[in-house]
Design an enzyme around this catalytic site. Structure first.
Site, mmCIF file in Angstrom:
data_model
loop_
_atom_site.group_PDB
_atom_site.id
_atom_site.type_symbol
_atom_site.label_atom_id
_atom_site.label_comp_id
_atom_site.label_asym_id
_atom_site.label_seq_id
_atom_site.Cartn_x
_atom_site.Cartn_y
_atom_site.Cartn_z
ATOM 1 N N LYS A 54 0.829 -1.207 0.000
ATOM 2 C CA LYS A 54 0.000 0.000 0.000
ATOM 3 C C LYS A 54 0.863 1.257 0.000
ATOM 4 O O LYS A 54 0.573 2.218 -0.718
ATOM 5 C CB LYS A 54 -0.933 -0.007 1.217
ATOM 6 C CG LYS A 54 -2.019 -1.069 1.118
ATOM 7 C CD LYS A 54 -2.779 -1.273 2.426
ATOM 8 C CE LYS A 54 -3.732 -2.455 2.315
ATOM 9 N NZ LYS A 54 -4.419 -2.759 3.577
ATOM 10 N N GLN A 98 -4.223 -1.274 9.895
ATOM 11 C CA GLN A 98 -4.145 -2.565 9.230
ATOM 12 C C GLN A 98 -4.739 -3.660 10.126
ATOM 13 O O GLN A 98 -4.378 -3.791 11.288
ATOM 14 C CB GLN A 98 -2.675 -2.885 8.894
ATOM 15 C CG GLN A 98 -2.467 -4.177 8.125
ATOM 16 C CD GLN A 98 -3.084 -4.153 6.727
ATOM 17 O OE1 GLN A 98 -2.972 -3.168 6.003
ATOM 18 N NE2 GLN A 98 -3.759 -5.239 6.363
ATOM 19 N N ASP A 121 -10.759 3.088 4.087
ATOM 20 C CA ASP A 121 -11.019 1.654 3.908
ATOM 21 C C ASP A 121 -12.518 1.395 3.699
ATOM 22 O O ASP A 121 -12.911 0.325 3.246
ATOM 23 C CB ASP A 121 -10.571 0.883 5.164
ATOM 24 C CG ASP A 121 -9.199 0.241 4.988
ATOM 25 O OD1 ASP A 121 -8.828 -0.049 3.838
ATOM 26 O OD2 ASP A 121 -8.529 0.013 6.011
#
Ligand code: NAD
Length: 297
Positions: A54, A98, A121
């Protein structure tokens, strides 16, 4: 029939190139460069790999990024304090914690502590809820990436029977919402299956579009798939492979060879859905920088 491959790597590169151009234009018109703040808790190698992918993608498209690596003993209170600081920091457009988290932390609590206007997200209940009622929101990157694949390959979803295997908050459920909404996105007749589903094959065999996100290698076999179905394999599973230097290889949730014989289109693993997830994260971060979804945020 032998399925054609859906090339997620190629489509992801197209999206990244579009985001790169948009970032250049945004910065060129005098705006601050978009910034994504990543939080890693603990040292799980899978999380480290995903974060590396990412942050490299951010660099590639011109998005600035920072990673705060916290010990896996960090308390919920301390983590929430850090996230609160990030929420209030006007230089940070997106915040990504994460997953998975260590057992003593609740992912629900942590996700809810992120300002939904920075939840790139798309996991915050505000974003999921708005998705469910056709309001603009950050869309969970994996389902959003799958919809980009449908668009790129002109795969029609409307009025088809879509079956989603897996009902997690981050993939299966938002995918099913997006497939099923009649006023936006999918307009498909949608079935959701999960580990409590009886006779999985009875459902999968009638799917025109089959999305599998169960985390179970080899779960879907050719005989469970309708002739000509579009199969989207979201699973990323490590299985032992002595011929590989790493000692493992990545496989999806489908038994690739037998499903390939039945499907019309299929995503490979790796190189299918995975790169799309990362590309959509870039897109969401740019949306956050531009305040496109929540103009008052
Ligand atoms: P999860 O473990 O949170 O959820 C799995 C879901 O599958 C659950 O709803 C469970 O009920 C269902 N399930 C499990 N076994 C089943 C069975 N035998 N029959 C029917 N349903 C079953 O997993 P997740 O986070 O949704 O991820 C699923 C898979 O997708 C994993 O392999 C993960 O690594 C992968 N993933 C890939 C991407 C990507 O970008 N390609 C992104 C996220 C997750």
């Amino acid at each position: 029939m032998s399925a054609k491959l859906i090339d997620g790597k190629k489509v992801a590169e197209l999206i990244r190139s579009q985001v790169r151009d948009d970032v250049n234009e945004w910065v060129g018109s005098g705006n601050r460069r978009p910034f994504l703040q990543v939080v890693q808790i603990g040292t799980d190698p899978g999380s480290t790999t995903y974060i590396r992918a990412k942050t490299r993608a951010c660099e590639d498209v011109g998005i600035n990024t920072g990673t705060n690596r916290l010990p896996d003993t960090v308390s919920a209170k301390e983590l929430k304090r850090i996230i609160r600081d990030y929420n209030q920091n006007d230089e940070m457009d997106g915040i990504l914690v994460q997953l998975p988290l260590p057992n003593h932390l609740s992912s629900h609590d942590v996700i809810e502590s992120i300002d939904y206007r920075k939840d790139i997200d798309g996991f915050h209940p505000m974003n999921v809820g708005r998705l469910a009622v056709d309001q603009p929101s950050y869309r969970s990157c994996t389902p959003a990436g799958i919809f980009e694949l449908f668009r790129h390959y002109s795969i029609q979803v409307k009025s088809k029977h879509a079956v989603v295997v897996g009902a997690s908050n981050i993939v299966g459920s938002p995918m099913a919402i997006m497939l099923s909404r009649e006023n936006s996105t999918g307009k498909a007749t949608t079935t959701i299956c999960h580990k409590f589903t009886r006779d999985l094959t009875q459902h999968t065999i009638s799917a025109d579009i089959l999305v599998v996100a169960a985390g179970q290698p080899g779960l879907i076999k050719g005989e469970m798939v309708k002739e000509g179905a579009v199969v989207i394999d979201v699973g990323i599973n490590r299985v032992a492979d002595e011929t590989s230097k790493k000692g493992y290889k990545l496989v999806g949730d489908c038994e690739f060879e037998s499903v390939m014989e039945k499907a019309s289109w299929i995503t490979p693993v790796p190189g299918g859905v995975g790169p799309m997830t990362v590309a959509m994260l870039m897109k969401n971060t740019l949306l956050a920088a531009k305040k496109s979804i929540y103009p008052d945020g």
